[in-house]
Write an enzyme that holds these catalytic residues in place. Structure first.
Site, short mmCIF file in Angstrom:
data_model
loop_
_atom_site.label_atom_id
_atom_site.label_comp_id
_atom_site.label_asym_id
_atom_site.label_seq_id
_atom_site.Cartn_x
_atom_site.Cartn_y
_atom_site.Cartn_z
CE LYS A 49 0.71 1.84 3.41
NZ LYS A 49 1.96 2.29 4.11
CE1 TYR A 76 -2.15 -0.40 7.56
CE2 TYR A 76 -0.86 1.54 7.00
CZ TYR A 76 -0.97 0.16 7.12
OH TYR A 76 0.08 -0.64 6.80
P1 NAD Z 1 12.28 1.43 2.81
O1 NAD Z 1 12.80 2.74 2.40
O2 NAD Z 1 12.74 0.89 4.13
O3 NAD Z 1 12.61 0.32 1.71
C1 NAD Z 1 12.44 0.60 0.33
C2 NAD Z 1 13.29 -0.35 -0.50
O4 NAD Z 1 13.18 0.03 -1.86
C3 NAD Z 1 14.79 -0.29 -0.12
O5 NAD Z 1 15.31 -1.59 -0.15
C4 NAD Z 1 15.39 0.54 -1.26
O6 NAD Z 1 16.74 0.20 -1.52
C5 NAD Z 1 14.49 0.13 -2.42
N1 NAD Z 1 14.49 1.09 -3.51
C6 NAD Z 1 14.56 0.76 -4.80
N2 NAD Z 1 14.61 1.84 -5.58
C7 NAD Z 1 14.58 2.90 -4.75
C8 NAD Z 1 14.62 4.32 -4.95
N3 NAD Z 1 14.67 4.85 -6.19
N4 NAD Z 1 14.56 5.10 -3.86
C9 NAD Z 1 14.48 4.60 -2.64
N5 NAD Z 1 14.46 3.27 -2.37
C10 NAD Z 1 14.51 2.43 -3.44
O7 NAD Z 1 10.70 1.52 2.78
P2 NAD Z 1 9.65 0.56 3.51
O8 NAD Z 1 9.26 1.17 4.80
O9 NAD Z 1 10.14 -0.83 3.50
O10 NAD Z 1 8.37 0.73 2.53
C11 NAD Z 1 8.32 0.07 1.27
C12 NAD Z 1 6.86 -0.08 0.85
O11 NAD Z 1 6.17 -0.86 1.83
C13 NAD Z 1 6.10 1.25 0.76
O12 NAD Z 1 5.20 1.21 -0.32
C14 NAD Z 1 5.33 1.33 2.06
O13 NAD Z 1 4.13 2.07 1.97
C15 NAD Z 1 5.06 -0.15 2.32
N6 NAD Z 1 4.89 -0.45 3.76
C16 NAD Z 1 3.79 -1.14 4.15
C17 NAD Z 1 3.61 -1.45 5.49
C18 NAD Z 1 2.39 -2.22 5.93
O14 NAD Z 1 2.16 -2.33 7.13
N7 NAD Z 1 1.63 -2.79 5.01
C19 NAD Z 1 4.55 -1.04 6.42
C20 NAD Z 1 5.68 -0.36 5.98
C21 NAD Z 1 5.85 -0.07 4.64
#
Ligand code: NAD
Length: 372
Positions: free
Chosen positions: A136, A224
């Site tokens: 999401k 959410y």
């Molecule tokens: P994060 O920044 O910790 O991780 C993002 C990942 O994408 C990293 O591994 C990064 O290297 C990679 N990536 C690839 N190309 C990139 C770019 N151009 N710029 C930045 N990063 C890049 O983020 P996250 O917290 O893991 O969130 C990732 C996704 O998961 C988002 O869409 C977020 O909304 C979703 N999320 C959902 C929940 C949930 O409870 N459902 C919780 C947290 C995050």
């Protein structure tokens, strides 16, 4: 009023093994023989959510297992392969996702990259013939959601959004109350989901950069509250929205995304949600009231520790791993042909609502939500 939460019912549910609500669709499948083969999942993006939640959850799933990763760091990928026991040949780069089509161990590709990359990665996964889960929000815009749906349709693969709430007992219990009108029809709802976002390792995080996030806290956590409201309105679409942004406390940090947003959703039966979402302060709650009582969750949206109360007494369930329930359910949907409760169309609906909320924020007007 008689409490809807009898001790006998609770104990019966608890005896089911740490998962509680009888209404939960995935519970109906418990007790069946495990499939001959667990479905292989490849995570795309090994950031916080994959590392802290999805990877560990996959160790506890009944119907799927981690079978590969897509990452910008081959070194990180090799470490995941060693930790989770899949071959290094199942480590891919974002630019080599097309090769996933040759990998028979991978059935589902789970896109966990920044929001603005979801469409690109989900479409690549579908073109490789893999079923797709997209985190999401499904994408940055409705148009991108449409492109994902079209790619999945063309490839004949299934799609789902990583919406945990539809697999979480407290929220499913709220939905049951709504269906059974335990507290009457829910007419007044309120909710907030917020946290303070700052630099990460001294750098502005992608969540504060519009091209990668699609917006501020509304896209990230306010979604959410929209999910919870639609869930208790039995997946009705709101008919109109209003919104206003608070003056920014850190305008230099939140240059092209909102910092704190108040918004309302109005439903056809007159029900109203009043919501707040912020990157400046904390907040995590949801409440629904009908003419026979109220129910609230506080905190409402965390991975664990959800606490429920109501005018009829506490709403209590043993903790479950939301992500394991969510992925197992999607695997079961693929294996049985059953519909998922969180299809891409639901992710698209939420983006239609979010685009309307942003229009209301920009114009200051009440915006009708055209069901499109
Ligand atoms: P994060 O920044 O910790 O991780 C993002 C990942 O994408 C990293 O591994 C990064 O290297 C990679 N990536 C690839 N190309 C990139 C770019 N151009 N710029 C930045 N990063 C890049 O983020 P996250 O917290 O893991 O969130 C990732 C996704 O998961 C988002 O869409 C977020 O909304 C979703 N999320 C959902 C929940 C949930 O409870 N459902 C919780 C947290 C995050």
């Amino acid at each position: 009023m008689k409490s809807p939460f009898s001790r006998r019912r609770f104990l019966k549910q608890a005896a089911l093994g740490g998962s509680a609500v009888l209404a939960a669709p995935w519970l109906a499948l418990r007790g069946q023989n495990p499939p001959a083969r667990k479905l292989g999942v490849a995570l795309v993006g090994l950031g916080n959510y994959s590392n802290g939640q999805l990877g560990p959850a996959l160790r506890g799933t009944q119907h799927c297992r981690l079978a590969g990763v897509v990452t910008g760091s081959p070194e990180k990928g090799r470490k995941w392969a060693a930790d989770y026991g899949f071959p290094e040949s199942s480590v891919y780069g974002y630019e080599t996702m097309a090769r996933l089509s040759d990998n028979q161990d991978i059935d589902i590709v789970y896109v966990v990259t920044p929001n603005g990359l979801h469409a690109e990665h989900a479409i690549a996964a579908a073109k490789a013939g893999k079923h797709v889960i997209v985190e999401k929000p499904m994408a940055n815009t409705v148009a991108e959601c449409d492109a994902i749906l079209a790619a999945c349709k063309a490839a004949g693969v299934r799609h789902a959004v990583g919406y945990r709430l539809h697999h979480e007992p407290h929220h499913l219990e709220l939905q049951r109350f709504a269906k059974e009108k335990t507290f009457g029809v829910f007419k007044r709802m309120s909710g907030q989901h917020s946290f303070r976002l700052g630099p990460r390792n001294g750098v502005k995080p992608w969540r504060a950069i519009h091209a990668l996030s699609g917006g501020g806290p509304l896209m990230d956590v306010g979604i959410y509250v929209i999910q919870a409201a639609c869930l208790v309105k039995l997946e009705e679409w709101p008919v109109a929205v209003t919104a206003h942004e608070e003056p920014k406390v850190r305008p230099e940090f939140f240059v092209d995304v909102e910092e704190t947003l108040h918004f309302t959703l109005e439903f056809a039966d007159g029900a109203v949600l009043e919501a707040v979402t912020s990157y400046e302060r904390g907040g995590n709650a949801f409440r629904a009231e009908g003419d026979k009582g109220w129910v609230e969750l506080q905190p409402a949206f965390g991975y664990r520790g959800i606490t429920g109360n109501s005018s009829a007494g506490p709403v209590t369930f043993p903790a479950i791993i939301h992500q394991a329930a969510q992925m197992d359910d999607f695997a079961q949907c693929i294996m049985t042909g059953r519909e998922t409760p969180v299809p891409g169309e639901m992710g698209r609906r939420d983006m239609v609502i979010i685009e309307a909320v942003y229009e209301a924020m920009r114009t200051g007007r009440r915006v009708e939500v055209a069901r499109r």
